[in-house]
Every structure is written in C-alpha cells, then in structure tokens.
Design a protein around this motif. Structure first.
Motif, mmCIF file in Angstrom:
data_model
loop_
_atom_site.group_PDB
_atom_site.id
_atom_site.type_symbol
_atom_site.label_atom_id
_atom_site.label_comp_id
_atom_site.label_asym_id
_atom_site.label_seq_id
_atom_site.Cartn_x
_atom_site.Cartn_y
_atom_site.Cartn_z
ATOM 1 N N GLY A 41 0.821 -1.201 0.000
ATOM 2 C CA GLY A 41 0.000 0.000 0.000
ATOM 3 C C GLY A 41 0.851 1.246 0.000
ATOM 4 N N PRO A 42 0.217 2.421 0.057
ATOM 5 C CA PRO A 42 0.964 3.694 0.049
ATOM 6 C C PRO A 42 2.006 3.748 1.163
ATOM 7 C CG PRO A 42 -1.381 4.082 -0.287
ATOM 8 C CD PRO A 42 -1.243 2.636 0.068
ATOM 9 N N ASP A 43 3.059 4.525 0.946
ATOM 10 C CA ASP A 43 4.211 4.522 1.857
ATOM 11 C C ASP A 43 3.939 5.189 3.199
ATOM 12 O OD1 ASP A 43 6.010 3.184 0.084
ATOM 13 O OD2 ASP A 43 6.063 5.015 -1.113
ATOM 14 N N PHE A 44 3.073 6.220 3.213
ATOM 15 C CA PHE A 44 2.753 6.919 4.463
ATOM 16 C C PHE A 44 1.246 7.105 4.567
ATOM 17 C CE2 PHE A 44 7.193 7.798 3.956
ATOM 18 C CZ PHE A 44 7.695 7.879 5.251
ATOM 19 N N PHE A 45 0.694 6.624 5.677
ATOM 20 C CA PHE A 45 -0.748 6.734 5.921
ATOM 21 C C PHE A 45 -1.062 7.992 6.730
ATOM 22 C CE2 PHE A 45 -1.201 1.829 5.883
ATOM 23 C CZ PHE A 45 -1.389 1.842 4.499
ATOM 24 N N ASN A 46 -2.263 8.509 6.531
ATOM 25 C CA ASN A 46 -2.840 9.555 7.386
ATOM 26 C C ASN A 46 -1.981 10.812 7.489
ATOM 27 O OD1 ASN A 46 -4.989 7.757 7.998
ATOM 28 N ND2 ASN A 46 -3.728 6.791 9.587
ATOM 29 N N ALA A 47 -1.440 11.224 6.357
ATOM 30 C CA ALA A 47 -0.722 12.501 6.325
ATOM 31 C C ALA A 47 -1.733 13.646 6.311
ATOM 32 C CB ALA A 47 0.163 12.569 5.087
ATOM 33 N N GLN A 48 -1.293 14.809 6.789
ATOM 34 C CA GLN A 48 -2.125 16.009 6.717
ATOM 35 C C GLN A 48 -1.323 17.108 6.037
ATOM 36 O OE1 GLN A 48 -4.044 17.211 10.362
ATOM 37 N NE2 GLN A 48 -4.569 15.101 10.938
ATOM 38 N N LEU A 49 -1.833 17.590 4.917
ATOM 39 C CA LEU A 49 -1.132 18.577 4.110
ATOM 40 C C LEU A 49 -2.088 19.687 3.697
ATOM 41 C CD1 LEU A 49 0.518 16.039 1.614
ATOM 42 C CD2 LEU A 49 1.567 16.930 3.698
ATOM 43 N N LYS A 50 -1.541 20.876 3.615
ATOM 44 C CA LYS A 50 -2.310 21.990 3.051
ATOM 45 C C LYS A 50 -1.717 22.302 1.687
ATOM 46 C CE LYS A 50 -4.260 26.496 4.180
ATOM 47 N NZ LYS A 50 -4.279 27.629 5.153
ATOM 48 N N ILE A 51 -2.479 22.026 0.638
ATOM 49 C CA ILE A 51 -2.015 22.263 -0.734
ATOM 50 C C ILE A 51 -2.813 23.447 -1.278
ATOM 51 C CG2 ILE A 51 -1.725 21.286 -3.036
ATOM 52 C CD1 ILE A 51 -1.584 18.536 -1.748
ATOM 53 N N ASP A 52 -2.094 24.549 -1.580
ATOM 54 C CA ASP A 52 -2.723 25.848 -1.830
ATOM 55 C C ASP A 52 -3.603 26.178 -0.628
ATOM 56 O OD1 ASP A 52 -1.405 26.580 -4.099
ATOM 57 O OD2 ASP A 52 -2.947 25.876 -5.491
ATOM 58 N N ASP A 53 -4.866 26.387 -0.790
ATOM 59 C CA ASP A 53 -5.719 26.769 0.340
ATOM 60 C C ASP A 53 -6.577 25.607 0.850
ATOM 61 O OD1 ASP A 53 -4.846 29.431 0.310
ATOM 62 O OD2 ASP A 53 -6.235 29.910 -1.320
ATOM 63 N N GLN A 54 -6.311 24.404 0.319
ATOM 64 C CA GLN A 54 -7.129 23.241 0.683
ATOM 65 C C GLN A 54 -6.384 22.324 1.657
ATOM 66 O OE1 GLN A 54 -10.405 22.335 -0.392
ATOM 67 N NE2 GLN A 54 -10.112 20.792 1.214
ATOM 68 N N LEU A 55 -7.016 21.999 2.792
ATOM 69 C CA LEU A 55 -6.436 21.062 3.753
ATOM 70 C C LEU A 55 -6.824 19.646 3.354
ATOM 71 C CD1 LEU A 55 -4.829 20.749 6.407
ATOM 72 C CD2 LEU A 55 -7.013 20.835 7.633
ATOM 73 N N TRP A 56 -5.811 18.775 3.226
ATOM 74 C CA TRP A 56 -6.030 17.396 2.805
ATOM 75 C C TRP A 56 -5.591 16.426 3.907
ATOM 76 C CZ3 TRP A 56 -7.897 15.981 -2.108
ATOM 77 C CH2 TRP A 56 -8.004 17.012 -3.046
ATOM 78 N N ALA A 57 -6.328 15.353 4.022
ATOM 79 C CA ALA A 57 -5.929 14.242 4.901
ATOM 80 C C ALA A 57 -5.952 12.976 4.060
ATOM 81 C CB ALA A 57 -6.860 14.118 6.091
ATOM 82 N N GLY A 58 -4.847 12.248 4.028
ATOM 83 C CA GLY A 58 -4.780 11.048 3.194
ATOM 84 C C GLY A 58 -3.383 10.460 3.194
ATOM 85 N N ASN A 59 -3.036 9.788 2.117
ATOM 86 C CA ASN A 59 -1.773 9.046 2.061
ATOM 87 C C ASN A 59 -0.765 9.707 1.132
ATOM 88 O OD1 ASN A 59 -3.128 7.180 3.690
ATOM 89 N ND2 ASN A 59 -3.856 6.028 1.910
ATOM 90 N N VAL A 60 0.495 9.374 1.370
ATOM 91 C CA VAL A 60 1.605 9.893 0.549
ATOM 92 C C VAL A 60 2.332 8.697 -0.059
ATOM 93 C CG1 VAL A 60 3.823 11.102 0.586
ATOM 94 C CG2 VAL A 60 1.878 12.004 1.899
#
Length: 423
Positions: A41-60
């Motif tokens: 599966g994806p290398d990192f689970f449950n990351a939290q990132l702000k990309i431009d003005d949108q806050l995302w929660a998901g995998n990296v």
C-alpha cells in the motif's frame, strides 16, 4: 538513489519544509508527514497537508521517478485512490488515480540540501568495505554510540526471548525445564549447541528432577542419551554407566534416535562434549531448584559461585572414555560462566520479568556491564575502527549492529548512519 532514502528524507523532514512547491506550482504546507507503512500500500498513511488553500488528509506515495507510479500499476489499484501527494526525486511525468484525477507531485530534490545527498552517496558507495561507514565510524559522538548500544542490546535480548518463549510454550510454562534446555544448548557452545539442545529435548524434565539427587544416575542418563554408551569399552566406570542407563532407559521409556551427533572435531579438550556433559550433570546434582536461584537478585560474584562446578572424579583423569590423561580439576572457568550469563541466565531473567510485567532493565544493564567484552572477529573489527567494546553489553550490541543493520544495509534505521547523514 533508493526509495528507502526518500522515505527517510520525508519521514524526518530532511529537506527545506518552507516554501514547498509542487510541479504545478502549488504551495505545500506539511501538518503531518503520516505514519510510515512497512507493508503493501501507500508509503505513508494519514498525512495532513495543506495544498494551496485546501487542507487534505490522506496518504503519501514515494518514488524515485514519477513514472514509477505506472511501472507499479498504481493507476489501476484503488488502494492508491486516497493518495494526496506523490513525492519523487525526479518528476518525469504526471500521474493519475484510477478515476483519472491528477495527483499533486513534489520533486523533493529541489528542496534537499546537497550535503545530505553527498553523505548518503558516500555511505552507500559501492566500494568493498567491511561496513558502509567504516571510514567515518570513529567520528561518531560517544553519547550517540552509547545510547544506541543500549538500545541494540535490548533489541538482541528481545530476539533471544523468542526462543525462550517457544520453549516455554512447549513445556507448558515450566521455567525449570526451559532453563535446563537453554543451559544444555549453551554448554554445547557453538559446535555442539544444537546437539546438546536436541539431547535435552529427548528427556522429559521430570526425569531430570527424579535423577538429579544421584550424580551417577544423572551422568548415565546424559551420556546414554548422547549415544556414548553403545561402544565396546573395557572400563569399569563405563560398564557401570551402561548398566545404569539400561535400567533408566527401560524405566522411563527413553528414546535417543532424534539426538543429533556430538562433535569433538576442532574442540579444545576442556570443551569436549564428555567434559561438558559431566559438568552439566554436576550442576544439576549440586543445585536443585536452579531456576529460583538464577532469578533472584544476584551480584556477579554470586553467579560465579553458583556455577562453580566441575566434573565427576572419573573425568579428572579422562577427556574421553577409556583413555587416561593427566589429572586436573575441570571446573567451569569464569569466561565460560560469562557465556552462560550472557546467553542463558540474563535472557531468562529478562524474559521471566517481562512475563510478570516487571521492569528490570537497570539490573540487566548493571550485570551485563560488569561482564568483560566477548572476543570475536566482529568485536575486534569494531575496536579497530574505534575502541567501543569494554563490556558484554557492548559486545552483544555490536553483534546486533553488525548482523541486524550493517550486513543488511539498514544504515537509515541506524543511529550511527543517521549521525553521519546529518553531519
């Protein structure tokens, strides 16, 4: 370049985390890098990132090249639909989820300091070396080394506990039985360890309990199970052992067909299996309820006294049956008792305390630090790089370092490797 290195960079934020930009010029603010996934599966689970003005929660997901996404067929795998950022060393193509939506890509080499890359390439250069960091090992701070050695030592203890736990389960939680088997294995040393273990497993420990008050019967039992009482030897002691073993074999329905052959080859006479079996018999004749004694709080001197045993009288003038030798008292040496402490007694104490929910780390450290360092090729090689092994704790830790990290190129998980990468 290996993906493991990119995992290390991302996990420990070994790059410029301010003013991050994706390949499409989106700003990236890292709230949480996520939980490192060591399975599929994806290398990192449950990351939290702000990309431009949108806050995302998901995998990296991390790759050396963006195109590895398609090489691994991630675009066809719904497991990767929740990837919110693709971290790569080199961006060579845009990537998409299974539903054809694009995934933001961060080319991390644009934000990674050249020094950590140079240190990485130096560490993993393809030169022929004993360990990857041998040219820089001596420069590592002693504080880092000492803390790492302590962690490595307990890691090694945990590994040794696995065998103890397996034996404990097989014996239905009989600690005396487990101690006997572990001692037998280590009385056999490296050459005969597995053979001595198979011998101990061929005897129900209840039989040891019933015979240990009679040294003669106990020696007959061990020598008979080892297969040594099946020869044509004209020797009074030998013939008496044969007679006693025949009685015990019939009484307890003994079987030694699964006992591995014992070796004399390349052993010094004091380590002959005949001598070690007699010493083991004498130990159990002299010390009943041995488990309760080894798990009590003890100083090293107490342990040396506890294991101060020799052979029976016959073996004072013999190393093998029938052939006489110059008389000598064949007592367990301090260095041999040290090996028993390192490989049997301390792991047993650690495992028993763990089962009871007790922490005896300080006791273990004090005991192990009081025992002199082992001497072998691994310890000699490390000491040639830097004098780092003075005690058994050090030597056990360095064996764990070499076999568990250096030999497997696990420098990114090693405190020494980390220190050198971040110079």
């Amino acid at each position: 370049m290996q993906e493991d290195f990119l995992h290390y960079i991302w996990k420990h934020k070994k790059f410029q985390i301010n003013n991050l930009k994706t390949s499409n010029n989106e700003t990236v603010l890292i709230k949480q890098v996520g939980q490192h996934n060591l399975n599929s599966g994806p290398d990192f689970f449950n990351a939290q990132l702000k990309i431009d003005d949108q806050l995302w929660a998901g995998n990296v997901e991390i790759h050396v090249k963006s195109s590895d996404w398609f090489l691994h067929n991630h675009e066809q795998d719904k497991t990767y639909d929740n990837v919110i950022l693709h971290v790569v060393w080199e961006h060579d193509t845009e990537v998409f989820r299974k539903d054809n939506t694009p995934i933001s890509t961060l080319q991390i080499k644009d934000f990674t300091d050249i020094s950590i890359l140079n240190n990485y390439e130096k560490l993993f250069s393809k030169q022929s070396k004993w360990i990857n960091c041998e040219s820089d090992f001596a420069s590592v701070d002693n504080f880092i080394l000492n803390n790492w050695k302590e962690r490595l030592y307990f890691e090694r203890l945990e590994q040794k506990s696995q065998m103890i736990e397996t034996l404990l389960k097989a014996s239905k939680n009989d600690w005396e039985d487990v101690l006997f088997k572990m001692l037998a294995k280590n009385f056999g040393l490296k050459v005969n360890g597995e053979s001595f273990l198979s011998l101990s497993q061929s005897i129900d420990f209840s039989i040891i309990r019933k015979t240990q008050f009679n040294l003669y019967a106990l020696e007959a039992l061990l020598f008979g199970q080892a297969g040594y009482l099946e020869q044509d030897v004209e020797d009074a002691y030998y013939l008496e052992l044969v007679k006693e073993y025949k009685f015990l074999k019939q009484k307890f329905k003994l079987d030694n067909t699964q006992v591995l052959p014992l070796q004399f080859f390349r052993l010094r006479p004091p380590n002959f299996p005949t001598i070690r079996l007699s010493q083991l018999a004498n130990l159990y004749n002299k010390q009943q309820s041995l488990f309760s004694k080894v798990t009590e709080p003890h100083s090293l001197e107490d342990f040396y006294e506890l294991f101060k045993v020799s052979t029976s009288n016959y073996w004072k003038t013999h190393y093998t049956f029938q052939k006489e030798s110059k008389s000598s008292l064949k007592t367990l040496t301090k260095s041999f008792i040290d090996l028993l402490l390192i490989n049997t007694i301390i792991p047993i104490k650690f495992c028993y305390a763990k089962q009871k929910g007790e922490r005896i780390d300080d006791v273990i450290i004090e005991l192990t630090n009081g025992i002199l360092s082992e001497k072998n090729s691994i310890i000699t090689a490390f000491n040639n790089l830097k004098k780092v092994s003075n005690s058994a704790l050090d030597s056990q830790a360095l064996i764990q370092l070499k076999t568990g990290y250096c030999d497997k190129n696990q420098c990114l998980k090693c405190a020494v490797g980390n220190a050198l990468l971040n110079k």
